[in-house]
Enzyme design. Structure first.
Site, PDB file in Angstrom:
ATOM      1  N   GLY A 113      61.014 -24.223  -3.369  1.00 42.57           N
ATOM      2  CA  GLY A 113      61.099 -25.671  -3.551  1.00 42.57           C
ATOM      3  C   GLY A 113      59.770 -26.226  -4.040  1.00 42.57           C
ATOM      4  N   SER A 114      58.683 -25.623  -3.570  1.00 44.83           N
ATOM      5  CA  SER A 114      57.344 -26.099  -3.962  1.00 44.83           C
ATOM      6  C   SER A 114      57.101 -25.955  -5.453  1.00 44.83           C
ATOM      7  CB  SER A 114      56.258 -25.314  -3.195  1.00 44.83           C
ATOM      8  OG  SER A 114      56.424 -25.474  -1.802  1.00 44.83           O
ATOM      9  N   TYR A 140      58.358 -34.260   2.571  1.00 41.38           N
ATOM     10  CA  TYR A 140      57.783 -32.927   2.364  1.00 41.38           C
ATOM     11  C   TYR A 140      58.384 -32.390   1.073  1.00 41.38           C
ATOM     12  CZ  TYR A 140      56.179 -28.173   3.374  1.00 41.38           C
ATOM     13  OH  TYR A 140      55.554 -26.951   3.331  1.00 41.38           O
ATOM     14  N   GLU A 232      66.705 -31.797  -3.393  1.00 41.25           N
ATOM     15  CA  GLU A 232      67.810 -31.326  -2.529  1.00 41.25           C
ATOM     16  C   GLU A 232      67.520 -29.929  -1.999  1.00 41.25           C
ATOM     17  OE1 GLU A 232      71.622 -32.508  -3.098  1.00 41.25           O
ATOM     18  OE2 GLU A 232      71.015 -34.455  -3.872  1.00 41.25           O
ATOM     19  N   VAL A 233      66.256 -29.580  -1.957  1.00 40.32           N
ATOM     20  CA  VAL A 233      65.870 -28.227  -1.530  1.00 40.32           C
ATOM     21  C   VAL A 233      66.437 -27.907  -0.152  1.00 40.32           C
ATOM     22  CG1 VAL A 233      63.869 -26.824  -0.858  1.00 40.32           C
ATOM     23  CG2 VAL A 233      63.835 -28.134  -2.998  1.00 40.32           C
ATOM     24  N   LYS A 234      66.382 -28.865   0.774  1.00 43.25           N
ATOM     25  CA  LYS A 234      66.867 -28.543   2.114  1.00 43.25           C
ATOM     26  C   LYS A 234      68.296 -29.044   2.367  1.00 43.25           C
ATOM     27  CE  LYS A 234      64.133 -28.641   5.853  1.00 43.25           C
ATOM     28  NZ  LYS A 234      63.548 -28.956   7.171  1.00 43.25           N
ATOM     29  N   THR A 288      55.483 -14.820 -12.989  1.00 40.31           N
ATOM     30  CA  THR A 288      56.009 -13.557 -13.489  1.00 40.31           C
ATOM     31  C   THR A 288      57.462 -13.283 -13.139  1.00 40.31           C
ATOM     32  OG1 THR A 288      53.781 -12.660 -13.323  1.00 40.31           O
ATOM     33  CG2 THR A 288      55.599 -11.059 -13.535  1.00 40.31           C
TER      34      THR A 288
HETATM   35  C1  LIG Z   1      62.889 -31.249   0.948  1.00 44.49           C
HETATM   36  C2  LIG Z   1      61.985 -30.082   0.684  1.00 44.49           C
HETATM   37  N1  LIG Z   1      61.503 -29.907  -0.562  1.00 44.49           N
HETATM   38  C3  LIG Z   1      60.684 -28.864  -0.849  1.00 44.49           C
HETATM   39  C4  LIG Z   1      60.319 -27.955   0.125  1.00 44.49           C
HETATM   40  C5  LIG Z   1      59.429 -26.805  -0.248  1.00 44.49           C
HETATM   41  O1  LIG Z   1      60.219 -25.637  -0.331  1.00 44.49           O
HETATM   42  P1  LIG Z   1      59.519 -24.198  -0.154  1.00 44.49           P
HETATM   43  O2  LIG Z   1      59.003 -24.136   1.250  1.00 44.49           O
HETATM   44  O3  LIG Z   1      60.628 -23.218  -0.428  1.00 44.49           O
HETATM   45  O4  LIG Z   1      58.422 -24.112  -1.161  1.00 44.49           O
HETATM   46  C6  LIG Z   1      60.800 -28.101   1.435  1.00 44.49           C
HETATM   47  C7  LIG Z   1      60.358 -27.165   2.480  1.00 44.49           C
HETATM   48  N2  LIG Z   1      60.471 -27.482   3.699  1.00 44.49           N
HETATM   49  C8  LIG Z   1      59.797 -26.827   4.797  1.00 44.49           C
HETATM   50  C9  LIG Z   1      59.393 -25.410   4.555  1.00 44.49           C
HETATM   51  C10 LIG Z   1      58.314 -24.924   5.468  1.00 44.49           C
HETATM   52  C11 LIG Z   1      58.568 -24.975   6.934  1.00 44.49           C
HETATM   53  C12 LIG Z   1      58.791 -26.343   7.453  1.00 44.49           C
HETATM   54  N3  LIG Z   1      60.126 -26.780   7.216  1.00 44.49           N
HETATM   55  C13 LIG Z   1      60.695 -26.889   5.984  1.00 44.49           C
HETATM   56  O5  LIG Z   1      61.912 -27.005   5.861  1.00 44.49           O
HETATM   57  C14 LIG Z   1      61.650 -29.183   1.714  1.00 44.49           C
HETATM   58  O6  LIG Z   1      62.166 -29.360   2.956  1.00 44.49           O
END
Ligand SMILES: Cc1ncc(COP(=O)(O)O)c(/C=N/[C@@H]2CCCCNC2=O)c1O
Length: 431
Positions: A113-114, A140, A232-234, A288
């Protein structure tokens, strides 16, 4: 027994760096099936987190295994940077077919997601010439410098971009936040290129916006040429009982960001946006292993399985059941201040206990630790670290939902009753 866990934990302590640790208890996992994890002491625990929402199909799902096996059995390279590969193309076509019309242009594939949010923010600035980003306090959007730069979570204060304007997340009334947004846009016309939203703000505390709020935000974006980006990652990909979490509101984002559950436990993310944006230029954002066929095949299996196993329906029905069980629990447990969320994205806010001076944060840390001791894996979020977050696999059964809630009830009772916790939870700093 606890010593077995400690044994594996001690081994970890002498080999693995703590830089990525976000630990709440000494769990060491050796396997998992469906909505359960097996700890190294042989205990089977119910998993109400799915590794922060990533294990969307639960653990060891056969559809993912066979897709990954096939992709590895005849491996079409390990990247889409310098050669196309069929799994990545098939996935992109599937995601375009599911994307909102405004975003249905081209798909960028990443690892997390980052890196997806970072890419979205970078390409919007490059393509529009507008450096400004609007986002919410508590949001986040990632753990890389480029995504922390426009996040609003208290854990990410030191790296914020000067081009970021954070606005308060609306609680009951949206008016004051809308005034702040109007003021920011009026002060700097043509400055903001993107407004990043989470349909449900998760790490900020599983916050659901008041009715009509995102519609009002979208109107402002459309009126001022600001791209609405739905992170919408989570909570995407079926977690709220509809395919895209934004569909809980009458809005249509310009850009959609997916991650976590997209890969079902394998690292893959996606940015889906209009062709003019997503083809701004080549060689702009790449790592990569982006678009490798194995992770792309896993993601294709996840998207197909959401359909074939009717997981939208399951998330909505079991999510509703879980929500009702927790509302009933809240009526029995004064430590629960609120239960909120949609589908299988649920937050349980705990409140401080005046009687023995336990802060909400301390109470939550003890409850989560005790739940682990009793057989339930669940973590906490929130700008005050007092919201137990439930993001279980979309395949969660009614039975496992009920079992998990009864463990949670015992954990709360034990902590509130002073039964639990020999103070070990203190070794785990969480956020
Ligand atoms: C709405 C939203 N967007 C982006 C991200 C970042 O995703 P990544 O941790 O896969 O890089 C997240 C990541 N959330 C964190 C991941 C680390 C541990 C804390 N709890 C989370 O769900 C997110 O919830």
């Amino acid at each position: 027994s606890a010593t077995a866990n400690v044994a594996l934990y001690q081994r970890e302590a002498h080999s693995v760096s703590k830089l990525a640790h976000l630990r709440f208890f000494p769990l060491a996992v050796t396997g998992g099936k469906g909505a359960t994890l097996r700890a190294d002491d042989g205990r089977i625990l119910i998993d109400f987190s799915a590794s922060w929402g990533a294990a969307s199909l639960g653990h060891s799902h056969p559809a993912i295994r066979s897709a990954v096996d096939a992709a590895l059995a005849d491996q079409a390279g390990a990247s889409y940077l310098s050669s196309a590969n069929l799994p990545a193309i098939e996935l992109a076509e599937m995601l375009l077919a599911l994307a909102p019309a405004r975003a249905a242009g081209r798909v960028w594939l990443g690892h997390s997601g980052s890196d997806a949010n970072e890419t979205a923010s970078r390409v919007i600035r490059a393509a529009t010439g507008r450096p400004g980003i609007l986002a919410f306090e508590g949001a986040y959007h990632g753990g890389t410098s480029g995504s922390m730069a426009f996040s609003g979570h208290p854990s990410q204060q030191e790296v914020r971009s000067p081009h970021l304007t954070l606005v308060p997340y609306p609680t009951a009334s949206a008016d004051s936040t809308l005034e702040v947004i109007d003021d920011a846009i009026k002060r700097k016309p043509g400055y903001f290129g993107a407004f990043f939203i989470e349909p449900i703000q998760s790490d900020g505390g599983v916050l659901v916006p008041p009715p009509g709020f995102f519609e009002a935000v979208q109107r402002r974006c459309r009126d001022n040429g600001i791209l609405l980006v739905s992170d919408e990652v989570k909570v995407g990909l079926g977690r709220t009982g509809v395919l895209h979490a934004f569909q809980n509101f009458d809005i249509e984002p310009d850009v959609l960001v997916l991650g976590k559950g997209l890969g079902g436990g394998l690292p893959i993310s996606a940015v889906i946006g209009p062709e003019w944006l997503m083809n701004h230029c080549a060689a702009f954002s790449f790592q990569t292993l982006h678009g490798n066929p194995v992770c792309a095949a896993a993601a294709g299996a996840v998207v197909r399985t959401i359909e074939t196993e009717k997981l939208l329906h399951n998330a909505s029905k079991v999510g509703g059941y879980l929500h009702r069980l927790l509302v009933d629990l809240a009526a029995r447990q004064s430590a629960i201040a609120d239960v909120r969320g949609i589908g299988l994205a649920i937050g349980i806010e705990l409140t401080h206990r005046a009687s023995d001076g336990l802060s909400a944060r301390e109470l939550t840390a003890r409850v989560v630790y005790r739940a682990y001791q009793l057989g339930l894996v669940v973590y906490y979020v929130g700008i005050s670290s007092n919201v137990v977050e439930l993001t279980p696999p979309l395949t969660l059964s009614y039975e496992d939902a009920a079992r998990g809630v009864s463990i949670l009830e015992r954990a709360i009772s034990d902590v509130v009753g002073g039964v639990a916790d020999e103070g070990e939870h203190g070794n785990f700093t969480g956020w």
